[in-house]
Design a protein around this motif. Structure first.
Motif, PDB file in Angstrom:
ATOM      1  N   LEU A  57       0.831  -1.202   0.000  1.00 48.71           N
ATOM      2  CA  LEU A  57       0.000   0.000   0.000  1.00 48.71           C
ATOM      3  C   LEU A  57       0.875   1.266   0.000  1.00 48.71           C
ATOM      4  N   MET A  58       1.973   1.228   0.734  1.00 53.33           N
ATOM      5  CA  MET A  58       2.895   2.368   0.743  1.00 53.33           C
ATOM      6  C   MET A  58       3.528   2.555  -0.639  1.00 53.33           C
ATOM      7  N   ALA A  59       3.831   1.461  -1.322  1.00 59.91           N
ATOM      8  CA  ALA A  59       4.382   1.560  -2.679  1.00 59.91           C
ATOM      9  C   ALA A  59       3.389   2.285  -3.586  1.00 59.91           C
ATOM     10  N   ALA A  60       2.113   1.935  -3.481  1.00 65.34           N
ATOM     11  CA  ALA A  60       1.083   2.597  -4.287  1.00 65.34           C
ATOM     12  C   ALA A  60       0.984   4.080  -3.924  1.00 65.34           C
ATOM     13  N   LEU A  61       1.019   4.379  -2.634  1.00 59.58           N
ATOM     14  CA  LEU A  61       0.968   5.781  -2.192  1.00 59.58           C
ATOM     15  C   LEU A  61       2.155   6.577  -2.724  1.00 59.58           C
ATOM     16  N   LEU A  62       3.342   6.008  -2.608  1.00 57.40           N
ATOM     17  CA  LEU A  62       4.544   6.704  -3.073  1.00 57.40           C
ATOM     18  C   LEU A  62       4.527   6.885  -4.587  1.00 57.40           C
ATOM     19  N   LEU A  63       4.036   5.902  -5.305  1.00 55.23           N
ATOM     20  CA  LEU A  63       3.935   6.043  -6.757  1.00 55.23           C
ATOM     21  C   LEU A  63       2.955   7.146  -7.129  1.00 55.23           C
ATOM     22  N   GLU A  64       1.840   7.221  -6.426  1.00 62.57           N
ATOM     23  CA  GLU A  64       0.875   8.295  -6.709  1.00 62.57           C
ATOM     24  C   GLU A  64       1.486   9.660  -6.448  1.00 62.57           C
ATOM     25  N   GLU A  65       2.288   9.747  -5.392  1.00 61.33           N
ATOM     26  CA  GLU A  65       2.854  11.027  -4.994  1.00 61.33           C
ATOM     27  C   GLU A  65       4.049  11.460  -5.845  1.00 61.33           C
ATOM     28  N   SER A  66       4.766  10.494  -6.428  1.00 61.40           N
ATOM     29  CA  SER A  66       6.017  10.869  -7.090  1.00 61.40           C
ATOM     30  C   SER A  66       6.135  10.428  -8.543  1.00 61.40           C
ATOM     31  N   PHE A  67       5.134   9.757  -9.075  1.00 59.88           N
ATOM     32  CA  PHE A  67       5.192   9.255 -10.446  1.00 59.88           C
ATOM     33  C   PHE A  67       4.022   9.856 -11.201  1.00 59.88           C
ATOM     34  N   PRO A 115      -4.800   5.826 -10.544  1.00 60.87           N
ATOM     35  CA  PRO A 115      -4.529   4.451 -10.972  1.00 60.87           C
ATOM     36  C   PRO A 115      -3.846   3.528  -9.959  1.00 60.87           C
ATOM     37  N   PHE A 116      -2.824   3.977  -9.289  1.00 61.91           N
ATOM     38  CA  PHE A 116      -2.139   3.069  -8.365  1.00 61.91           C
ATOM     39  C   PHE A 116      -2.992   2.788  -7.136  1.00 61.91           C
ATOM     40  N   LEU A 117      -3.641   3.822  -6.625  1.00 57.32           N
ATOM     41  CA  LEU A 117      -4.447   3.638  -5.422  1.00 57.32           C
ATOM     42  C   LEU A 117      -5.721   2.856  -5.684  1.00 57.32           C
ATOM     43  N   ASP A 118      -6.368   3.044  -6.826  1.00 55.47           N
ATOM     44  CA  ASP A 118      -7.605   2.300  -7.057  1.00 55.47           C
ATOM     45  C   ASP A 118      -7.337   0.804  -7.115  1.00 55.47           C
ATOM     46  N   ASP A 119      -6.221   0.408  -7.710  1.00 55.91           N
ATOM     47  CA  ASP A 119      -5.920  -1.023  -7.778  1.00 55.91           C
ATOM     48  C   ASP A 119      -5.398  -1.562  -6.445  1.00 55.91           C
TER      49      ASP A 119
END
Length: 138
Positions: A57-67, A115-119
């Motif tokens: 879940l943190m990976a998804a959060l970080l991707l949303e914030e920085s990608f 996209p990252f968070l919804d999945d």
């Protein structure tokens, strides 16, 4: 990390425990929804405290914030992989089918998330729902 800390980070993106429960219950077909919701709440809180679920879940959060991703491009599959891994980690292979059901229907909060968070959240919800019914609702 405690479950509450992760929930605080998710809340910054509009994801709350109540919204995840509401989303999960939107596709629930069966009796005694309050009992199911109560058991699901406990199960979600347990898995929000699991280090592996936290990491994904943190990976998804970080991707949303920085990608920076425009929309949900068809060639982006990393978001699906995160969701699938969360679902299968919690609910086993059966959760894969539940993940695709939630991912296709996009109930509740899933329709609002990037996209990252919804999945990731879809994987979390579908994994928990699958685990719940593998344990038996009684």
């Amino acid at each position: 990390m405690k479950a509450g800390e992760l929930l605080q980070r998710l809340e910054k993106h509009g994801v709350t425990l109540e919204k995840m429960l509401n989303t999960a219950m939107e596709l629930y077909i069966g009796s005694d929804p309050e009992k199911v919701r109560d058991r699901l709440r406990r199960l979600m809180l347990r898995y929000l405290g699991d280090i592996n679920v936290q990491a994904l879940l943190m990976a998804a959060l970080l991707l949303e914030e920085s990608f920076n991703v425009e929309g949900d491009p068809v060639n982006l599959v990393a978001d699906e992989l995160i969701g699938i891994n969360i679902a299968e980690y919690i609910g086993g292979k059966m959760a894969l089918f539940n993940f695709f059901y939630y991912d296709t229907k996009k109930p509740g909060i899933l329709a609002e998330l990037p996209p990252f968070l919804d999945d990731a959240i879809g994987g979390f919800i579908s994994g928990c729902m699958t685990e719940l019914f593998q344990e038996g609702v009684e």
